[in-house]
Motif scaffolding. Structure first.
Motif, PDB file in Angstrom:
ATOM      1  N   GLU A 227       0.778  -1.225  -0.077  1.00 14.56           N
ATOM      2  CA  GLU A 227       0.072  -0.148   0.223  1.00 14.56           C
ATOM      3  C   GLU A 227       0.864   1.351   0.148  1.00 14.56           C
ATOM      4  N   ASP A 228       0.279   2.527  -0.263  1.00 13.90           N
ATOM      5  CA  ASP A 228       1.116   3.632  -0.068  1.00 13.90           C
ATOM      6  C   ASP A 228       1.494   3.637   1.278  1.00 13.90           C
ATOM      7  N   GLU A 230       4.439   6.201   3.962  1.00 10.34           N
ATOM      8  CA  GLU A 230       5.339   7.306   4.157  1.00 10.34           C
ATOM      9  C   GLU A 230       6.719   6.512   4.627  1.00 10.34           C
ATOM     10  N   THR A 235       7.218   9.411  -0.176  1.00 14.62           N
ATOM     11  CA  THR A 235       5.952   8.240  -0.299  1.00 14.62           C
ATOM     12  C   THR A 235       6.456   7.263  -1.226  1.00 14.62           C
ATOM     13  N   ARG A 237       4.743   4.175  -3.389  1.00 12.22           N
ATOM     14  CA  ARG A 237       3.435   3.996  -3.800  1.00 12.22           C
ATOM     15  C   ARG A 237       3.437   2.327  -3.457  1.00 12.22           C
ATOM     16  N   LYS A 238       2.123   2.206  -3.582  1.00 14.02           N
ATOM     17  CA  LYS A 238       1.849   0.732  -3.921  1.00 14.02           C
ATOM     18  C   LYS A 238       2.398  -0.087  -4.960  1.00 14.02           C
ATOM     19  N   GLU A 240       5.534  -0.463  -5.619  1.00 13.12           N
ATOM     20  CA  GLU A 240       6.852   0.154  -5.760  1.00 13.12           C
ATOM     21  C   GLU A 240       7.689  -0.870  -5.010  1.00 13.12           C
TER      22      GLU A 240
END
Length: 330
Positions: A227-228, A230, A235, A237-238, A240
């Motif tokens: 999920e995204d 921090e 950030t 991202r989902k 990545e």
């Protein structure tokens, strides 16, 4: 991050910045799985890698070490004469592999991580190792011994493909990493004679600082965000993938981190990773290194490089950092 459930180690979704091709984990390759699949395999192996069992191996490790030192004559390549055969013989004993086959698995495991070989050679090496170990598992199932593979056959319902996957992972991890630590660690100590002089006083402390300072696992730890998230002001991202730099972590959290200091407290170093995927064989690796470094420099107190330090070839561009050869004399 390594203990955060929002990041995944699953092979089919990890796209490493270094190796962008992702692939599903093969049966038994639990390093590339998440719980609960990872947990199933990990629990089975934890019983085989208890601290007590690893300590029971220490007399055998000492025997192998002395035999290798007895056979060494100056000058020599310490990698081929000592750093590689010691963990290779230990992992052969542990898995029940005849040591007469060591050149086969050393060569093929090397081809699996050497960036200069072609994909065809790399794939062929993996297939050769799988075939060899699958045959070994079949023989152990028919006639179990007192080795780790036989123990897994007796204590689990794993099939032969799963057992072969586990054996490949343990065989590779059990000799490639420790061999590189022994070679590179000796190189580091010879380049820091003041630190080497402290070795007899605290062999365990020296080993831990070498683990922190060298951090030989370079590019192998990758996690993909589910999920995204921090992270560090950024950030992620989902979907990545983030490469986790254990060497950087072992620099960021210690004072004078670029200095080799065997007297420092190394509590919290991440050379073996962290979280549910922390190295399963770390106690075995520690015992091997403590025995090896202590015996090597006790036997050869005037051990020295036989070439200029700049002429020592390094293994670069690989997931595991080390010296390709270490010419020494005494």
């Amino acid at each position: 991050m390594l203990s955060d459930g929002r990041f995944s180690a699953r092979g089919e979704i990890v796209r490493s910045p270094i190796r962008p091709t992702s692939m599903p984990a093969s049966p038994g390759s639990f390093a590339f799985m998440d719980p609960p699949e990872h947990t199933r395999y990990r629990k089975l192996l934890t019983g085989q890698f208890t601290v007590r069992r690893m300590r029971l191996l220490e007399p055998r490790i000492e025997q192998i070490t002395e035999e290798l030192l007895d056979a060494m004559t100056p000058p020599t390549d310490l990698v081929q004469a000592f750093a590689l055969p010691l963990p290779s013989r230990v992992i052969c004993d542990l898995l029940g592999i005849p040591y007469t086959d060591h050149e086969f698995f050393e060569t093929n495991s090397h081809h699996m991580v050497e960036p200069s070989v072609s994909p065809e050679v790399r794939d062929a090496a993996g297939e050769a190792l799988f075939g060899y170990l699958h045959d070994l598992v079949s023989r152990k199932r028919a006639k179990p011994g007192d080795d780790l593979v036989s123990g897994l056959i007796t204590d689990s319902d794993l099939d032969d493909v799963e057992l072969t996957g586990i054996a490949i992972m343990l065989l590779f991890a059990g000799h490639e990493t420790t061999a590189n630590m022994l070679g590179l660690g000796t190189f580091a100590l010879l380049r820091h004679p003041g630190q080497l002089a402290r070795l007899p006083e605290d062999v365990p402390g020296t080993v831990e600082e070498l683990l922190r300072y060298l951090s030989i696992v370079q590019f192998e730890v990758n996690r993909t965000a589910l999920e995204d998230v921090e992270l560090g002001g950024e950030t992620v991202r989902k979907d990545e993938t983030v490469l986790v730099s254990l060497p950087a972590a072992n620099r960021d959290t210690f004072e004078r981190a670029d200095e080799l200091d065997v007297t420092r407290s190394t509590a919290g170093h991440l050379a073996f990773g962290h979280g549910v995927h922390q190295c399963l064989g770390q106690q075995l690796a520690r015992i091997e290194m403590r025995v090896a470094f202590g015996a090597l420099f006790k036997r050869f107190p005037n051990l020295r490089l036989a070439v200029d330090p700049g002429e020592v070839p390094l293994n670069v561009g690989r997931g595991i950092y080390g010296v390709a050869r270490l010419p020494v004399t005494w």
